[in-house]
Design an enzyme around this catalytic site. Structure first.
Site, PDB file in Angstrom:
ATOM      1  N   HIS A  96      52.859  19.496  60.256  1.00 46.57           N
ATOM      2  CA  HIS A  96      53.671  18.284  60.360  1.00 46.57           C
ATOM      3  C   HIS A  96      52.828  17.124  60.879  1.00 46.57           C
ATOM      4  CE1 HIS A  96      57.001  20.960  59.736  1.00 46.57           C
ATOM      5  NE2 HIS A  96      56.827  21.554  60.902  1.00 46.57           N
ATOM      6  N   GLU A 114      57.235  20.376  67.647  1.00 48.82           N
ATOM      7  CA  GLU A 114      58.350  21.308  67.805  1.00 48.82           C
ATOM      8  C   GLU A 114      57.956  22.434  68.742  1.00 48.82           C
ATOM      9  OE1 GLU A 114      58.686  22.167  63.623  1.00 48.82           O
ATOM     10  OE2 GLU A 114      57.700  24.106  63.844  1.00 48.82           O
ATOM     11  N   HIS A 171      51.048  26.292  60.862  1.00 53.42           N
ATOM     12  CA  HIS A 171      51.937  27.315  61.412  1.00 53.42           C
ATOM     13  C   HIS A 171      52.880  27.855  60.345  1.00 53.42           C
ATOM     14  CE1 HIS A 171      54.341  23.612  61.583  1.00 53.42           C
ATOM     15  NE2 HIS A 171      55.394  24.403  61.452  1.00 53.42           N
ATOM     16  N   ARG A 191      53.482  21.307  53.004  1.00 52.32           N
ATOM     17  CA  ARG A 191      53.311  22.717  52.675  1.00 52.32           C
ATOM     18  C   ARG A 191      51.886  22.950  52.188  1.00 52.32           C
ATOM     19  NH1 ARG A 191      57.430  23.039  49.140  1.00 52.32           N
ATOM     20  NH2 ARG A 191      58.959  23.164  50.814  1.00 52.32           N
TER      21      ARG A 191
END
Length: 314
Positions: A96, A114, A171, A191
């Site tokens: 991200h 996150e 991740h 992705r």
């Protein structure tokens, strides 16, 4: 307002989703490939709706803008998003962007830092966290040549583990894992690798290699998070992370726990047990799978019963 704001989750179908959101939490999921419960969300791609009180039926984003006194925040948008994810299959390897990159290339979207609390994990379950490339050139070479086994760092997980995943971290959740995720309110994902999977229409999913390479931190090694638990009068608080994005803690209630008024609005997700929340003359039943916000300056209040929460605030 001395009343909790209970929220109705939004559910998202995913190619890797399953049925554990129903099996573990009793949610009425839309199908057997339900991958995400957006439990506390004001993001345009899926907004929670208030279930109770004077604002019943309002979307969280509308409540945020029309009643800022409930939150007392300097953020222009509701900054956090709480999810529960059911990884019935491996998630794609992804990364991200941070706020600066997302603001420039994703129409002003927030970045996405996150963290994960592992709710459930099958024996042998692993996550991908980080990579083995030492330079950007090595990262590009490993991706272009598909050297995934040598490139990706795998970490075994068990229930109760916690992982902090800042923007720029490569991740993926592995098969057989259920997590509660606290993140910035963003839906931007780049992705990198999807195991050459095909969706129900026979199509592979889009990759975003150029942007992913741009934002991935190099080098990048997994470092376990250290945290401590403090006990006081029926309440054990485990502090996981506290930074400019969010504070995340686990609260375990056993018996009765008196809590002083909170200056900031706080988000609670009930992961286990049952009990009550009492504020003044009002009492609210709490069960596994409930999600609620206590407005700014709520309290004092008391939790009673046997309860496990994840608590977060900005």
């Amino acid at each position: 307002m001395n009343e909790p704001i209970f929220l109705q989750p939004i559910f998202q179908e995913r190619i890797w989703g399953g049925t554990k959101l129903r099996d573990l939490f009793g949610y009425d999921i839309p199908n057997d490939h339900t991958g995400e419960c957006w439990a506390v969300s004001a993001h345009p791609n899926g907004q929670s709706v208030v279930k109770n009180g004077p604002y019943q039926g309002m979307k969280l984003g509308d409540l945020w803008t029309s009643h800022p006194e409930l939150f007392r925040s300097s953020s222009k948008v509701f900054p956090l998003l709480t999810k529960i994810l059911d990884a019935s299959d491996d998630l794609s390897v992804q990364v991200h962007p941070d706020d600066e990159y997302a603001g420039k290339y994703e129409n002003g979207e927030l970045g996405k830092t996150e963290c994960w609390y592992i709710v459930d994990a099958e024996p042998g379950a692993v996550i991908i966290y980080g990579h083995e490339a030492k330079t950007k050139e090595e990262l590009v070479s490993m991706i272009e040549n598909g050297e995934w086994d040598r490139f990706l760092t795998k970490v075994p997980v068990k229930p109760g583990d916690f992982f902090y995943v800042p923007s720029g971290t490569l991740h993926a959740l592995g098969k057989g894992i259920v997590v509660l995720e606290t993140q910035q309110s963003s839906d931007t994902t780049y992705r990198v690798y999807d195991y050459d999977r095909r969706d129900k229409d026979g199509n592979t999913r889009e990759l975003h290699l150029e942007k992913a390479i741009d934002v991935t931190t190099v080098p990048q090694a997994y470092e376990p998070v250290t945290y401590e638990t403090k006990q006081k009068d029926g309440l054990a608080i485990t502090s996981f992370v506290s930074n400019s994005f969010f504070t995340v803690e686990k609260w375990n209630v056993s018996g009765n726990a008196e809590v002083a008024p909170n200056e900031k609005y706080t988000i609670f997700s009930v992961l286990a047990g049952s009990g009550t929340l009492t504020a003044g003359e009002h009492r609210y039943d709490l069960v596994k799978g409930d999600h609620f916000i206590l407005p700014a300056n709520f309290g004092p209040y008391r939790f009673s019963g046997e309860l496990e929460f994840i608590m977060s605030h900005e």
